[in-house]
Design a protein around this motif. Structure first.
Motif, short mmCIF file in Angstrom:
data_model
loop_
_atom_site.label_atom_id
_atom_site.label_comp_id
_atom_site.label_asym_id
_atom_site.label_seq_id
_atom_site.Cartn_x
_atom_site.Cartn_y
_atom_site.Cartn_z
N VAL A 42 16.28 2.25 5.95
CA VAL A 42 14.96 2.65 5.45
C VAL A 42 13.91 1.92 6.27
O VAL A 42 13.83 0.68 6.23
N GLU A 43 13.14 2.64 7.02
CA GLU A 43 12.05 2.05 7.81
C GLU A 43 10.93 3.07 7.95
O GLU A 43 11.15 4.28 7.81
N LYS A 44 9.74 2.56 8.21
CA LYS A 44 8.56 3.41 8.35
C LYS A 44 8.40 4.33 7.14
O LYS A 44 8.01 5.48 7.25
N THR A 45 8.75 3.79 5.99
CA THR A 45 8.65 4.54 4.73
C THR A 45 7.72 3.79 3.80
O THR A 45 7.95 2.62 3.49
N GLN A 46 6.66 4.42 3.38
CA GLN A 46 5.70 3.81 2.47
C GLN A 46 5.71 4.62 1.18
O GLN A 46 5.21 5.74 1.14
N ARG A 47 6.32 4.04 0.14
CA ARG A 47 6.47 4.83 -1.08
C ARG A 47 6.62 3.92 -2.29
O ARG A 47 7.22 2.85 -2.20
N LEU A 48 6.06 4.36 -3.39
CA LEU A 48 6.21 3.69 -4.68
C LEU A 48 7.20 4.51 -5.52
O LEU A 48 6.91 5.66 -5.87
N TYR A 49 8.33 3.94 -5.83
CA TYR A 49 9.27 4.62 -6.72
C TYR A 49 9.02 4.17 -8.15
O TYR A 49 8.80 2.98 -8.39
N PRO A 50 9.06 5.06 -9.11
CA PRO A 50 8.91 4.63 -10.51
C PRO A 50 10.14 3.84 -10.94
O PRO A 50 11.21 3.94 -10.32
N GLU A 65 10.02 -8.77 5.28
CA GLU A 65 9.31 -8.86 4.01
C GLU A 65 9.06 -7.45 3.48
O GLU A 65 9.01 -6.49 4.23
N ALA A 66 8.90 -7.34 2.17
CA ALA A 66 8.67 -6.04 1.55
C ALA A 66 7.85 -6.23 0.28
O ALA A 66 7.73 -7.35 -0.23
N PRO A 67 7.27 -5.14 -0.23
CA PRO A 67 6.52 -5.25 -1.50
C PRO A 67 7.40 -5.74 -2.64
O PRO A 67 8.63 -5.67 -2.58
N SER A 98 5.32 0.66 5.14
CA SER A 98 5.60 1.15 6.49
C SER A 98 6.10 0.05 7.40
O SER A 98 6.71 0.31 8.44
N ALA A 99 5.84 -1.22 7.02
CA ALA A 99 6.26 -2.35 7.86
C ALA A 99 7.62 -2.92 7.46
O ALA A 99 8.16 -3.77 8.16
N SER A 100 8.16 -2.47 6.34
CA SER A 100 9.42 -3.06 5.87
C SER A 100 10.62 -2.30 6.40
O SER A 100 10.55 -1.10 6.67
N ARG A 101 11.74 -3.01 6.57
CA ARG A 101 13.01 -2.42 7.01
C ARG A 101 14.10 -2.90 6.07
O ARG A 101 14.18 -4.08 5.75
N ARG A 267 -0.91 -4.11 -7.81
CA ARG A 267 -0.99 -4.77 -6.49
C ARG A 267 -0.41 -3.88 -5.40
O ARG A 267 -0.98 -3.77 -4.30
N GLU A 268 0.72 -3.24 -5.68
CA GLU A 268 1.33 -2.39 -4.65
C GLU A 268 0.53 -1.11 -4.44
O GLU A 268 0.40 -0.63 -3.31
N ARG A 269 -0.01 -0.54 -5.50
CA ARG A 269 -0.84 0.66 -5.35
C ARG A 269 -2.09 0.36 -4.52
O ARG A 269 -2.55 1.21 -3.74
N LEU A 270 -2.63 -0.83 -4.68
CA LEU A 270 -3.82 -1.20 -3.91
C LEU A 270 -3.53 -1.23 -2.42
O LEU A 270 -4.40 -0.90 -1.60
N VAL A 271 -2.31 -1.60 -2.06
CA VAL A 271 -1.96 -1.72 -0.64
C VAL A 271 -1.37 -0.42 -0.09
O VAL A 271 -1.67 -0.02 1.04
N LEU A 272 -0.56 0.26 -0.89
CA LEU A 272 0.19 1.40 -0.39
C LEU A 272 -0.50 2.74 -0.61
O LEU A 272 -0.02 3.77 -0.14
N THR A 273 -1.61 2.75 -1.35
CA THR A 273 -2.35 4.00 -1.57
C THR A 273 -3.84 3.74 -1.34
O THR A 273 -4.28 2.59 -1.24
N ASP A 274 -4.60 4.82 -1.24
CA ASP A 274 -6.05 4.69 -1.15
C ASP A 274 -6.73 5.11 -2.45
O ASP A 274 -7.91 5.47 -2.48
N GLU A 275 -5.99 5.06 -3.56
CA GLU A 275 -6.53 5.42 -4.85
C GLU A 275 -7.68 4.49 -5.24
O GLU A 275 -7.62 3.29 -4.98
N PRO A 276 -8.73 5.00 -5.88
CA PRO A 276 -9.82 4.14 -6.36
C PRO A 276 -9.34 3.20 -7.46
O PRO A 276 -8.33 3.48 -8.13
#
Length: 338
Positions: A42-50, A65-67, A98-101, A267-276
Protein backbone atom coordinates in the motif's frame (compact mmCIF):
# COMPACT_ATOMS: atom_id res chain seq x y z
CA UNK A 1 -9.59 -2.31 -1.03
CA UNK A 2 -11.93 -0.92 -3.57
CA UNK A 3 -14.95 -2.99 -2.66
CA UNK A 4 -16.83 -3.75 0.54
CA UNK A 5 -18.24 -7.18 1.30
CA UNK A 6 -21.15 -7.29 3.70
CA UNK A 7 -23.54 -4.43 4.03
CA UNK A 8 -22.39 -1.05 5.28
CA UNK A 9 -23.29 0.07 8.77
CA UNK A 10 -26.76 1.43 9.52
CA UNK A 11 -28.10 4.94 9.39
CA UNK A 12 -26.15 7.13 11.85
CA UNK A 13 -29.44 8.50 13.16
CA UNK A 14 -30.89 5.11 14.09
CA UNK A 15 -31.30 4.11 17.71
CA UNK A 16 -28.11 2.59 19.11
CA UNK A 17 -29.94 -0.59 20.08
CA UNK A 18 -30.03 -1.42 16.36
CA UNK A 19 -26.30 -2.25 16.59
CA UNK A 20 -27.25 -5.54 18.21
CA UNK A 21 -28.02 -6.81 14.72
CA UNK A 22 -25.68 -4.55 12.73
CA UNK A 23 -23.64 -6.50 10.16
CA UNK A 24 -19.87 -6.28 10.26
CA UNK A 25 -17.98 -4.52 7.49
CA UNK A 26 -15.12 -6.16 5.62
CA UNK A 27 -12.69 -5.14 2.89
CA UNK A 28 -11.81 -8.52 1.41
CA UNK A 29 -12.97 -10.81 -1.33
CA UNK A 30 -15.84 -13.04 -0.30
CA UNK A 31 -14.73 -16.46 0.77
CA UNK A 32 -15.16 -19.17 -1.86
CA UNK A 33 -14.29 -22.85 -1.44
CA UNK A 34 -10.58 -22.23 -0.75
CA UNK A 35 -9.24 -20.41 2.33
CA UNK A 36 -8.40 -16.78 1.64
CA UNK A 37 -4.93 -15.27 1.57
CA UNK A 38 -3.97 -11.87 0.21
CA UNK A 39 -0.95 -9.59 0.46
CA UNK A 40 -0.40 -6.21 -1.10
CA UNK A 41 1.86 -3.21 -0.93
CA UNK A 42 0.00 0.00 0.00
CA UNK A 43 1.64 3.23 -1.15
CA UNK A 44 0.55 6.55 -2.60
CA UNK A 45 -2.86 5.88 -1.09
CA UNK A 46 -4.61 8.60 0.88
CA UNK A 47 -7.78 7.28 2.44
CA UNK A 48 -9.79 7.25 5.64
CA UNK A 49 -11.37 3.87 6.33
CA UNK A 50 -14.27 3.77 8.79
CA UNK A 51 -13.95 1.62 11.88
CA UNK A 52 -14.77 -1.93 10.82
CA UNK A 53 -14.15 -5.59 11.57
CA UNK A 54 -13.90 -8.80 9.59
CA UNK A 55 -13.78 -12.55 9.98
CA UNK A 56 -10.13 -13.19 9.02
CA UNK A 57 -6.70 -12.48 10.51
CA UNK A 58 -4.94 -9.33 9.32
CA UNK A 59 -1.37 -8.04 9.66
CA UNK A 60 -0.42 -4.47 8.76
CA UNK A 61 3.31 -3.69 8.60
CA UNK A 62 4.47 -0.07 8.17
CA UNK A 63 7.72 0.96 6.50
CA UNK A 64 7.17 4.66 7.15
CA UNK A 65 5.29 6.89 9.54
CA UNK A 66 1.54 6.85 8.99
CA UNK A 67 -1.63 8.50 10.34
CA UNK A 68 -3.00 7.36 13.69
CA UNK A 69 -4.33 3.80 13.65
CA UNK A 70 -6.73 2.16 16.09
CA UNK A 71 -7.03 -1.52 17.02
CA UNK A 72 -9.72 -2.39 19.53
CA UNK A 73 -9.86 0.46 22.00
CA UNK A 74 -6.22 1.54 21.66
CA UNK A 75 -4.81 4.16 19.32
CA UNK A 76 -1.31 3.91 17.81
CA UNK A 77 1.01 6.19 15.81
CA UNK A 78 2.73 3.91 13.27
CA UNK A 79 6.47 4.36 12.82
CA UNK A 80 8.90 2.59 10.46
CA UNK A 81 8.91 -1.03 11.66
CA UNK A 82 5.51 -0.92 13.40
CA UNK A 83 3.38 -4.03 12.89
CA UNK A 84 -0.23 -4.60 13.97
CA UNK A 85 -1.97 -7.95 14.46
CA UNK A 86 -5.76 -7.77 14.08
CA UNK A 87 -7.66 -10.85 15.23
CA UNK A 88 -11.00 -11.78 13.62
CA UNK A 89 -13.94 -9.57 14.62
CA UNK A 90 -11.72 -6.98 16.31
CA UNK A 91 -12.90 -3.42 15.52
CA UNK A 92 -10.10 -1.38 14.00
CA UNK A 93 -9.42 1.63 11.83
CA UNK A 94 -6.39 1.99 9.57
CA UNK A 95 -5.52 5.24 7.85
CA UNK A 96 -3.12 5.78 4.96
CA UNK A 97 -1.59 8.99 3.63
CA UNK A 98 0.08 9.53 0.26
CA UNK A 99 3.46 9.50 2.03
CA UNK A 100 2.99 6.25 3.94
CA UNK A 101 4.06 2.77 2.78
CA UNK A 102 2.83 -0.47 4.28
CA UNK A 103 2.15 -4.11 3.58
CA UNK A 104 -1.30 -5.51 4.33
CA UNK A 105 -1.74 -9.27 4.75
CA UNK A 106 -4.94 -11.13 5.50
CA UNK A 107 -5.62 -14.83 5.77
CA UNK A 108 -8.14 -17.36 7.01
CA UNK A 109 -7.16 -19.64 9.88
CA UNK A 110 -7.42 -22.74 7.72
CA UNK A 111 -4.99 -21.23 5.21
CA UNK A 112 -2.31 -21.07 7.89
CA UNK A 113 -3.42 -24.25 9.68
CA UNK A 114 -5.37 -26.49 7.27
CA UNK A 115 -6.00 -29.03 10.02
CA UNK A 116 -8.00 -26.62 12.19
CA UNK A 117 -11.57 -26.68 10.99
CA UNK A 118 -13.39 -24.94 13.86
CA UNK A 119 -13.04 -21.52 15.41
CA UNK A 120 -11.75 -20.82 18.91
CA UNK A 121 -11.43 -17.64 20.99
CA UNK A 122 -8.00 -16.19 20.27
CA UNK A 123 -6.76 -16.86 23.82
CA UNK A 124 -7.57 -20.57 23.38
CA UNK A 125 -6.36 -20.71 19.80
CA UNK A 126 -2.79 -19.73 20.69
CA UNK A 127 -2.42 -22.96 22.64
CA UNK A 128 -3.06 -24.87 19.40
CA UNK A 129 -1.34 -22.44 17.03
CA UNK A 130 1.28 -20.55 19.12
CA UNK A 131 2.47 -18.54 16.10
CA UNK A 132 -0.79 -16.55 16.46
CA UNK A 133 0.20 -15.31 19.96
CA UNK A 134 0.81 -11.69 18.77
CA UNK A 135 -2.88 -11.43 17.86
CA UNK A 136 -3.83 -12.15 21.49
CA UNK A 137 -1.45 -9.53 22.91
CA UNK A 138 -1.89 -6.69 20.41
CA UNK A 139 -3.81 -4.58 22.93
CA UNK A 140 -1.01 -4.82 25.50
CA UNK A 141 2.24 -4.75 23.49
CA UNK A 142 3.60 -2.27 20.95
CA UNK A 143 5.18 -4.37 18.21
CA UNK A 144 7.84 -1.94 16.99
CA UNK A 145 10.56 -3.97 15.26
CA UNK A 146 14.24 -3.11 15.29
CA UNK A 147 16.15 -2.83 12.03
CA UNK A 148 17.22 -6.48 11.87
CA UNK A 149 13.71 -7.75 12.71
CA UNK A 150 12.16 -5.38 10.17
CA UNK A 151 14.57 -6.56 7.47
CA UNK A 152 13.48 -10.17 8.02
CA UNK A 153 9.80 -9.22 7.89
CA UNK A 154 10.33 -7.26 4.69
CA UNK A 155 12.14 -10.16 3.04
CA UNK A 156 9.29 -12.51 4.00
CA UNK A 157 6.79 -10.00 2.57
CA UNK A 158 8.82 -9.67 -0.62
CA UNK A 159 8.75 -13.44 -1.16
CA UNK A 160 5.02 -13.67 -0.40
CA UNK A 161 4.23 -10.78 -2.78
CA UNK A 162 6.20 -12.45 -5.57
CA UNK A 163 4.61 -15.85 -4.96
CA UNK A 164 1.12 -14.36 -4.71
CA UNK A 165 1.59 -12.72 -8.12
CA UNK A 166 2.43 -16.12 -9.65
CA UNK A 167 0.42 -19.30 -10.12
CA UNK A 168 3.03 -22.02 -9.86
CA UNK A 169 3.50 -25.36 -8.23
CA UNK A 170 3.71 -25.11 -4.41
CA UNK A 171 2.87 -21.38 -4.36
CA UNK A 172 0.44 -21.87 -1.46
CA UNK A 173 2.91 -24.01 0.46
CA UNK A 174 5.72 -21.47 0.07
CA UNK A 175 3.49 -18.58 1.18
CA UNK A 176 2.26 -20.59 4.17
CA UNK A 177 5.83 -21.43 5.17
CA UNK A 178 6.99 -17.81 4.88
CA UNK A 179 4.01 -16.54 6.85
CA UNK A 180 4.47 -19.12 9.61
CA UNK A 181 8.21 -18.41 9.86
CA UNK A 182 7.61 -14.65 9.97
CA UNK A 183 5.07 -15.03 12.78
CA UNK A 184 7.30 -17.49 14.64
CA UNK A 185 10.27 -15.12 14.55
CA UNK A 186 8.17 -12.28 15.91
CA UNK A 187 6.94 -14.59 18.71
CA UNK A 188 10.57 -15.41 19.58
CA UNK A 189 11.51 -11.71 19.59
CA UNK A 190 8.70 -10.93 22.08
CA UNK A 191 8.76 -14.19 24.06
CA UNK A 192 10.10 -12.54 27.22
CA UNK A 193 7.44 -9.85 27.01
CA UNK A 194 4.68 -12.46 26.64
CA UNK A 195 6.00 -14.30 29.70
CA UNK A 196 6.28 -11.07 31.68
CA UNK A 197 2.70 -10.02 30.98
CA UNK A 198 1.00 -13.40 31.39
CA UNK A 199 0.80 -13.36 35.22
CA UNK A 200 0.18 -9.60 35.34
CA UNK A 201 -2.84 -9.70 33.03
CA UNK A 202 -4.74 -12.88 33.92
CA UNK A 203 -8.01 -11.21 32.92
CA UNK A 204 -7.13 -11.26 29.23
CA UNK A 205 -9.00 -14.53 28.85
CA UNK A 206 -11.71 -14.09 31.47
CA UNK A 207 -12.68 -10.60 30.32
CA UNK A 208 -12.19 -11.07 26.58
CA UNK A 209 -15.92 -11.52 25.90
CA UNK A 210 -16.83 -8.38 27.83
CA UNK A 211 -14.10 -6.34 26.13
CA UNK A 212 -15.14 -7.59 22.70
CA UNK A 213 -18.71 -6.40 23.27
CA UNK A 214 -17.50 -3.06 24.64
CA UNK A 215 -15.18 -2.61 21.64
CA UNK A 216 -17.96 -3.53 19.22
CA UNK A 217 -20.38 -1.04 20.76
CA UNK A 218 -17.89 1.84 20.85
CA UNK A 219 -16.61 1.21 17.31
CA UNK A 220 -20.17 1.26 15.96
CA UNK A 221 -21.44 4.20 18.00
CA UNK A 222 -18.70 6.65 18.99
CA UNK A 223 -19.90 9.14 16.36
CA UNK A 224 -23.48 9.02 17.71
CA UNK A 225 -23.07 10.41 21.25
CA UNK A 226 -23.57 7.06 23.02
CA UNK A 227 -24.23 7.04 26.76
CA UNK A 228 -22.61 4.93 29.43
CA UNK A 229 -25.99 3.33 30.18
CA UNK A 230 -26.38 2.26 26.55
CA UNK A 231 -22.88 0.81 26.46
CA UNK A 232 -23.43 -1.09 29.73
CA UNK A 233 -26.72 -2.52 28.47
CA UNK A 234 -25.11 -3.67 25.22
CA UNK A 235 -22.16 -5.28 27.03
CA UNK A 236 -24.51 -6.81 29.64
CA UNK A 237 -22.54 -5.22 32.48
CA UNK A 238 -23.22 -2.76 35.24
CA UNK A 239 -22.01 0.80 34.75
CA UNK A 240 -19.37 0.39 37.45
CA UNK A 241 -18.09 -2.90 36.01
CA UNK A 242 -17.83 -1.44 32.51
CA UNK A 243 -15.93 1.59 33.82
CA UNK A 244 -13.57 -0.65 35.80
CA UNK A 245 -12.82 -2.80 32.73
CA UNK A 246 -12.17 0.24 30.56
CA UNK A 247 -9.86 1.69 33.19
CA UNK A 248 -8.00 -1.63 33.50
CA UNK A 249 -7.60 -2.31 29.79
CA UNK A 250 -7.27 1.22 28.37
CA UNK A 251 -6.33 3.43 31.32
CA UNK A 252 -9.09 5.91 30.55
CA UNK A 253 -12.81 6.55 31.05
CA UNK A 254 -15.73 5.91 28.70
CA UNK A 255 -16.30 9.59 27.87
CA UNK A 256 -12.58 10.30 27.48
CA UNK A 257 -12.25 7.36 25.10
CA UNK A 258 -15.15 8.56 22.95
CA UNK A 259 -13.66 12.06 22.84
CA UNK A 260 -10.20 10.70 21.97
CA UNK A 261 -11.56 8.65 19.08
CA UNK A 262 -13.47 11.62 17.67
CA UNK A 263 -10.47 13.93 17.90
CA UNK A 264 -8.28 11.27 16.24
CA UNK A 265 -10.75 11.16 13.35
CA UNK A 266 -10.81 14.95 13.13
CA UNK A 267 -7.00 15.22 13.08
CA UNK A 268 -6.74 12.86 10.13
CA UNK A 269 -9.59 14.51 8.23
CA UNK A 270 -7.85 17.86 8.64
CA UNK A 271 -4.75 16.48 6.94
CA UNK A 272 -6.18 13.99 4.46
CA UNK A 273 -9.17 16.01 3.20
CA UNK A 274 -9.95 19.62 2.33
CA UNK A 275 -13.28 19.55 4.18
CA UNK A 276 -14.16 22.77 6.07
CA UNK A 277 -13.87 22.75 9.86
CA UNK A 278 -17.63 22.77 10.44
CA UNK A 279 -18.13 19.78 8.16
CA UNK A 280 -15.38 17.86 9.95
CA UNK A 281 -16.90 18.67 13.33
CA UNK A 282 -20.25 17.25 12.20
CA UNK A 283 -18.61 14.21 10.57
CA UNK A 284 -16.91 13.18 13.81
CA UNK A 285 -20.02 13.55 15.96
CA UNK A 286 -20.11 17.18 17.14
CA UNK A 287 -23.32 19.11 16.48
CA UNK A 288 -21.87 22.33 17.94
CA UNK A 289 -18.82 23.65 16.07
CA UNK A 290 -17.79 25.92 18.95
CA UNK A 291 -17.81 22.95 21.35
CA UNK A 292 -15.70 20.99 18.84
CA UNK A 293 -13.18 23.84 18.63
CA UNK A 294 -12.82 23.91 22.42
CA UNK A 295 -12.50 20.11 22.66
CA UNK A 296 -9.94 19.99 19.85
CA UNK A 297 -7.82 22.75 21.31
CA UNK A 298 -7.90 21.18 24.77
CA UNK A 299 -6.80 17.81 23.36
CA UNK A 300 -4.27 18.90 20.72
CA UNK A 301 -3.06 22.22 22.08
CA UNK A 302 -3.96 24.27 19.00
CA UNK A 303 -6.95 25.11 16.84
CA UNK A 304 -8.00 22.81 14.00
CA UNK A 305 -6.90 25.41 11.44
CA UNK A 306 -3.46 25.77 13.01
CA UNK A 307 -3.12 21.98 13.22
CA UNK A 308 -4.00 21.60 9.52
CA UNK A 309 -1.46 24.24 8.47
CA UNK A 310 1.29 22.75 10.64
CA UNK A 311 0.75 19.14 9.56
CA UNK A 312 0.55 20.00 5.87
CA UNK A 313 3.75 21.99 6.25
CA UNK A 314 5.43 19.05 8.01
CA UNK A 315 4.35 16.65 5.27
CA UNK A 316 5.90 18.89 2.63
CA UNK A 317 9.33 18.09 4.13
CA UNK A 318 10.58 14.59 3.19
CA UNK A 319 10.43 12.37 6.25
CA UNK A 320 13.62 10.65 7.41
CA UNK A 321 13.20 6.92 7.61
CA UNK A 322 15.41 4.11 8.75
CA UNK A 323 18.42 3.16 6.67
CA UNK A 324 17.38 0.65 4.01
CA UNK A 325 13.76 1.85 3.85
CA UNK A 326 13.87 4.48 1.16
CA UNK A 327 10.96 6.00 -0.70
CA UNK A 328 10.67 3.07 -3.06
CA UNK A 329 12.17 0.14 -1.12
CA UNK A 330 12.34 -1.80 -4.41
CA UNK A 331 13.02 -5.09 -2.67
CA UNK A 332 9.32 -5.31 -1.80
CA UNK A 333 8.14 -4.71 -5.35
CA UNK A 334 7.23 -7.81 -7.39
CA UNK A 335 9.58 -8.39 -10.28
CA UNK A 336 7.88 -8.37 -13.68
CA UNK A 337 7.62 -11.68 -15.42
CA UNK A 338 10.12 -12.32 -18.18
Amino acid sequence: MARTDGQPGGDPDQDVDDTLSAPFRSYALERADAPRFHIRLVEKTQRLYPAHKHDYFQIVYFMTEAPTARVGLRSYKPQPGSVYFIAPMTPHQMRFSSASRSVVIYFDLDFLRPGITRSYPIQELVRIAPELTPFAWQGHIDFNLDEAQAARVEEACRVMILEHAEDRICTGEIIRAELTLMLGRICRAYEDRFDELSPVLPAIGRDSGHMRRISDFIAENYLRSPTLDQAAAYARLSRSRLCALLRQHTGTSFNALIREMRIDDARERLVLTDEPIGQIAYAVGYTDEKYFLRAFRKSVGMTPTAYRVKRLSDLAVPATTRRGLGARAPGLMPRSRS
